[in-house]
Design a protein around this motif. Structure first.
Motif, PDB file in Angstrom:
ATOM      1  N   GLY A 196       0.829  -1.191   0.000  1.00  0.00           N
ATOM      2  CA  GLY A 196       0.000   0.000   0.000  1.00  0.00           C
ATOM      3  C   GLY A 196       0.867   1.246   0.000  1.00  0.00           C
ATOM      4  O   GLY A 196       2.064   1.196   0.308  1.00  0.00           O
ATOM      5  N   PRO A 197       0.322   2.394  -0.367  1.00  0.00           N
ATOM      6  CA  PRO A 197       1.116   3.623  -0.417  1.00  0.00           C
ATOM      7  C   PRO A 197       1.567   4.080   0.967  1.00  0.00           C
ATOM      8  O   PRO A 197       0.905   3.840   1.972  1.00  0.00           O
ATOM      9  N   GLU A 198       2.714   4.727   0.963  1.00  0.00           N
ATOM     10  CA  GLU A 198       3.223   5.394   2.178  1.00  0.00           C
ATOM     11  C   GLU A 198       2.560   6.750   2.298  1.00  0.00           C
ATOM     12  O   GLU A 198       2.343   7.441   1.302  1.00  0.00           O
ATOM     13  N   VAL A 199       2.229   7.137   3.524  1.00  0.00           N
ATOM     14  CA  VAL A 199       1.638   8.444   3.794  1.00  0.00           C
ATOM     15  C   VAL A 199       2.556   9.199   4.741  1.00  0.00           C
ATOM     16  O   VAL A 199       2.968   8.665   5.775  1.00  0.00           O
ATOM     17  N   GLY A 200       2.899  10.411   4.373  1.00  0.00           N
ATOM     18  CA  GLY A 200       3.806  11.204   5.193  1.00  0.00           C
ATOM     19  C   GLY A 200       3.367  12.648   5.275  1.00  0.00           C
ATOM     20  O   GLY A 200       2.246  13.001   4.923  1.00  0.00           O
ATOM     21  N   THR A 201       4.299  13.481   5.734  1.00  0.00           N
ATOM     22  CA  THR A 201       4.014  14.893   5.937  1.00  0.00           C
ATOM     23  C   THR A 201       5.064  15.738   5.242  1.00  0.00           C
ATOM     24  O   THR A 201       6.266  15.443   5.328  1.00  0.00           O
ATOM     25  N   ASP A 202       4.627  16.775   4.562  1.00  0.00           N
ATOM     26  CA  ASP A 202       5.504  17.726   3.886  1.00  0.00           C
ATOM     27  C   ASP A 202       6.404  18.402   4.916  1.00  0.00           C
ATOM     28  O   ASP A 202       5.920  18.942   5.922  1.00  0.00           O
ATOM     29  N   ILE A 203       7.708  18.412   4.697  1.00  0.00           N
ATOM     30  CA  ILE A 203       8.635  18.994   5.668  1.00  0.00           C
ATOM     31  C   ILE A 203       8.404  20.491   5.844  1.00  0.00           C
ATOM     32  O   ILE A 203       8.598  21.038   6.936  1.00  0.00           O
ATOM     33  N   ASN A 204       7.941  21.162   4.799  1.00  0.00           N
ATOM     34  CA  ASN A 204       7.707  22.600   4.911  1.00  0.00           C
ATOM     35  C   ASN A 204       6.532  22.909   5.833  1.00  0.00           C
ATOM     36  O   ASN A 204       6.548  23.905   6.570  1.00  0.00           O
ATOM     37  N   ALA A 205       5.504  22.062   5.813  1.00  0.00           N
ATOM     38  CA  ALA A 205       4.375  22.241   6.732  1.00  0.00           C
ATOM     39  C   ALA A 205       4.834  22.048   8.172  1.00  0.00           C
ATOM     40  O   ALA A 205       4.404  22.760   9.092  1.00  0.00           O
ATOM     41  N   ILE A 206       5.710  21.083   8.389  1.00  0.00           N
ATOM     42  CA  ILE A 206       6.245  20.838   9.735  1.00  0.00           C
ATOM     43  C   ILE A 206       7.054  22.036  10.211  1.00  0.00           C
ATOM     44  O   ILE A 206       6.858  22.534  11.331  1.00  0.00           O
ATOM     45  N   LEU A 207       7.969  22.516   9.370  1.00  0.00           N
ATOM     46  CA  LEU A 207       8.822  23.632   9.779  1.00  0.00           C
ATOM     47  C   LEU A 207       8.011  24.900  10.013  1.00  0.00           C
ATOM     48  O   LEU A 207       8.304  25.673  10.944  1.00  0.00           O
ATOM     49  N   ALA A 208       6.988  25.127   9.212  1.00  0.00           N
ATOM     50  CA  ALA A 208       6.136  26.305   9.420  1.00  0.00           C
ATOM     51  C   ALA A 208       5.422  26.224  10.759  1.00  0.00           C
ATOM     52  O   ALA A 208       5.285  27.231  11.468  1.00  0.00           O
ATOM     53  N   ASP A 209       4.966  25.019  11.114  1.00  0.00           N
ATOM     54  CA  ASP A 209       4.286  24.858  12.398  1.00  0.00           C
ATOM     55  C   ASP A 209       5.261  25.053  13.551  1.00  0.00           C
ATOM     56  O   ASP A 209       4.923  25.696  14.557  1.00  0.00           O
ATOM     57  N   ILE A 210       6.470  24.527  13.420  1.00  0.00           N
ATOM     58  CA  ILE A 210       7.478  24.720  14.460  1.00  0.00           C
ATOM     59  C   ILE A 210       7.770  26.204  14.652  1.00  0.00           C
ATOM     60  O   ILE A 210       7.826  26.706  15.778  1.00  0.00           O
ATOM     61  N   ASP A 211       7.948  26.919  13.559  1.00  0.00           N
ATOM     62  CA  ASP A 211       8.266  28.344  13.651  1.00  0.00           C
ATOM     63  C   ASP A 211       7.129  29.137  14.277  1.00  0.00           C
ATOM     64  O   ASP A 211       7.358  30.122  14.988  1.00  0.00           O
ATOM     65  N   SER A 212       5.894  28.703  14.044  1.00  0.00           N
ATOM     66  CA  SER A 212       4.743  29.430  14.592  1.00  0.00           C
ATOM     67  C   SER A 212       4.678  29.341  16.115  1.00  0.00           C
ATOM     68  O   SER A 212       4.063  30.174  16.759  1.00  0.00           O
ATOM     69  N   ARG A 213       5.316  28.310  16.690  1.00  0.00           N
ATOM     70  CA  ARG A 213       5.299  28.126  18.143  1.00  0.00           C
ATOM     71  C   ARG A 213       6.336  29.001  18.836  1.00  0.00           C
ATOM     72  O   ARG A 213       6.234  29.261  20.022  1.00  0.00           O
ATOM     73  N   ASP A 214       7.377  29.433  18.113  1.00  0.00           N
ATOM     74  CA  ASP A 214       8.428  30.283  18.661  1.00  0.00           C
ATOM     75  C   ASP A 214       8.989  29.712  19.962  1.00  0.00           C
ATOM     76  O   ASP A 214       9.088  30.385  20.977  1.00  0.00           O
ATOM     77  N   ASP A 215       9.349  28.430  19.903  1.00  0.00           N
ATOM     78  CA  ASP A 215       9.893  27.734  21.074  1.00  0.00           C
ATOM     79  C   ASP A 215      11.068  26.882  20.590  1.00  0.00           C
ATOM     80  O   ASP A 215      11.628  27.148  19.528  1.00  0.00           O
ATOM     81  N   VAL A 216      11.418  25.861  21.349  1.00  0.00           N
ATOM     82  CA  VAL A 216      12.520  24.990  20.949  1.00  0.00           C
ATOM     83  C   VAL A 216      12.268  24.459  19.542  1.00  0.00           C
ATOM     84  O   VAL A 216      11.179  23.966  19.235  1.00  0.00           O
ATOM     85  N   GLY A 217      13.241  24.606  18.668  1.00  0.00           N
ATOM     86  CA  GLY A 217      13.108  24.157  17.292  1.00  0.00           C
ATOM     87  C   GLY A 217      12.825  25.265  16.311  1.00  0.00           C
ATOM     88  O   GLY A 217      13.028  25.088  15.101  1.00  0.00           O
ATOM     89  N   ALA A 218      12.319  26.405  16.759  1.00  0.00           N
ATOM     90  CA  ALA A 218      11.986  27.503  15.843  1.00  0.00           C
ATOM     91  C   ALA A 218      13.238  27.921  15.075  1.00  0.00           C
ATOM     92  O   ALA A 218      14.315  28.108  15.647  1.00  0.00           O
ATOM     93  N   GLY A 219      13.094  28.050  13.780  1.00  0.00           N
ATOM     94  CA  GLY A 219      14.218  28.387  12.931  1.00  0.00           C
ATOM     95  C   GLY A 219      15.094  27.212  12.570  1.00  0.00           C
ATOM     96  O   GLY A 219      16.177  27.384  11.992  1.00  0.00           O
ATOM     97  N   PHE A 220      14.609  26.007  12.859  1.00  0.00           N
ATOM     98  CA  PHE A 220      15.403  24.804  12.584  1.00  0.00           C
ATOM     99  C   PHE A 220      15.731  24.651  11.107  1.00  0.00           C
ATOM    100  O   PHE A 220      14.891  24.849  10.253  1.00  0.00           O
ATOM    101  N   ARG A 221      16.993  24.297  10.856  1.00  0.00           N
ATOM    102  CA  ARG A 221      17.401  23.891   9.527  1.00  0.00           C
ATOM    103  C   ARG A 221      18.393  22.748   9.674  1.00  0.00           C
ATOM    104  O   ARG A 221      19.230  22.753  10.562  1.00  0.00           O
ATOM    105  N   PRO A 222      18.280  21.734   8.803  1.00  0.00           N
ATOM    106  CA  PRO A 222      19.249  20.631   8.856  1.00  0.00           C
ATOM    107  C   PRO A 222      20.669  21.146   8.664  1.00  0.00           C
ATOM    108  O   PRO A 222      20.880  22.169   8.007  1.00  0.00           O
ATOM    109  N   ILE A 223      21.634  20.418   9.223  1.00  0.00           N
ATOM    110  CA  ILE A 223      23.018  20.840   9.060  1.00  0.00           C
ATOM    111  C   ILE A 223      23.433  20.745   7.592  1.00  0.00           C
ATOM    112  O   ILE A 223      22.855  19.973   6.829  1.00  0.00           O
TER     113      ILE A 223
END
Length: 223
Positions: A196-223
């Protein structure tokens, strides 16, 4: 398909959930050289279950943080390495979002060597969501590197990604890439694993949500 329905289906089909492991991961002390940990690394949560790290990098405050699937652990859960168990606890979950199904891990930078390449699987940037007929690949704790065609956001939610990659339980959180560009995270599969197909999440949606919280992880970018 709502995200909550996907979780129900995921649980019923053992969809990319954490793999249970026996007790006994070493508490460990810092050792040299430090273990290389990055996107595609297998992680042990609370000495009980295993998932896969999506990516590792630094947030805007200079903290060493990583991402994985939200159903892999709750805040406070301890994280060790599947490959380097003797190094003990390397970090802890600080946030878990069950709508987009992602979690943030804060690593101890005195115990981890953040890696851009894990076993030949490299991540060197961020990209737009995969769309048909893109070919995407992932590296997971259980099935390793597998590739398949991307179907796109089949349900029109704006954050889901569907692909035909092989994933199984323990691959949760695995990074999804086009070439070496990170575009998503593995969360589940529909029906039968690797068929069956794999279902995942767009990384940009995740990063936008992290940034909206303005807490640990905000502004995260992979090395």
């Amino acid at each position: 398909m709502s995200r909550s329905l996907m979780k129900v289906i995921s649980a019923a089909a053992l969809v990319c959930g954490p793999v249970s492991v026996g007790a006994g991961a070493a508490a460990g002390v810092p050792q040299l050289p430090l273990p290389p940990i990055g996107g595609g690394s297998g992680i042990v949560i609370d000495d009980r279950a295993e998932c896969t790290l999506t990516a590792i990098g630094y947030d805007a405050a200079g903290r060493l943080v990583g991402l994985t699937a939200g159903h892999c652990g709750e805040p406070g859960a301890q994280v060790a390495s599947v490959t380097y168990p003797s190094y003990g606890v390397l970090g802890r979950f600080v946030y878990a979002d069950h709508e987009l199904d992602y979690a943030i891990i804060q690593f101890d930078d005195a115990r981890v060597a953040p890696a851009r390449d894990v076993g030949g699987f490299a991540i060197d940037g961020l990209g737009a969501p995969a769309r048909f007929p893109d070919v995407v690949c992932k590296k997971g704790r259980t099935t390793g590197r597998t590739c398949g065609v991307a179907w796109g956001d089949m349900m029109g939610r704006g954050s889901d990604t569907w692909t035909q990659m092989c994933v199984l339980k323990g691959d949760s959180g695995a990074p999804v890439v086009i070439g070496s560009t990170l575009v998503g995270m593995v969360n589940a599969y529909w029906g039968m694993g690797c068929l069956g197909p794999e279902v995942g999440t767009d990384i940009n949606a995740i990063l936008a949500d992290i940034d909206s919280r303005d807490d640990v992880g905000a502004g995260f970018r992979p090395i």
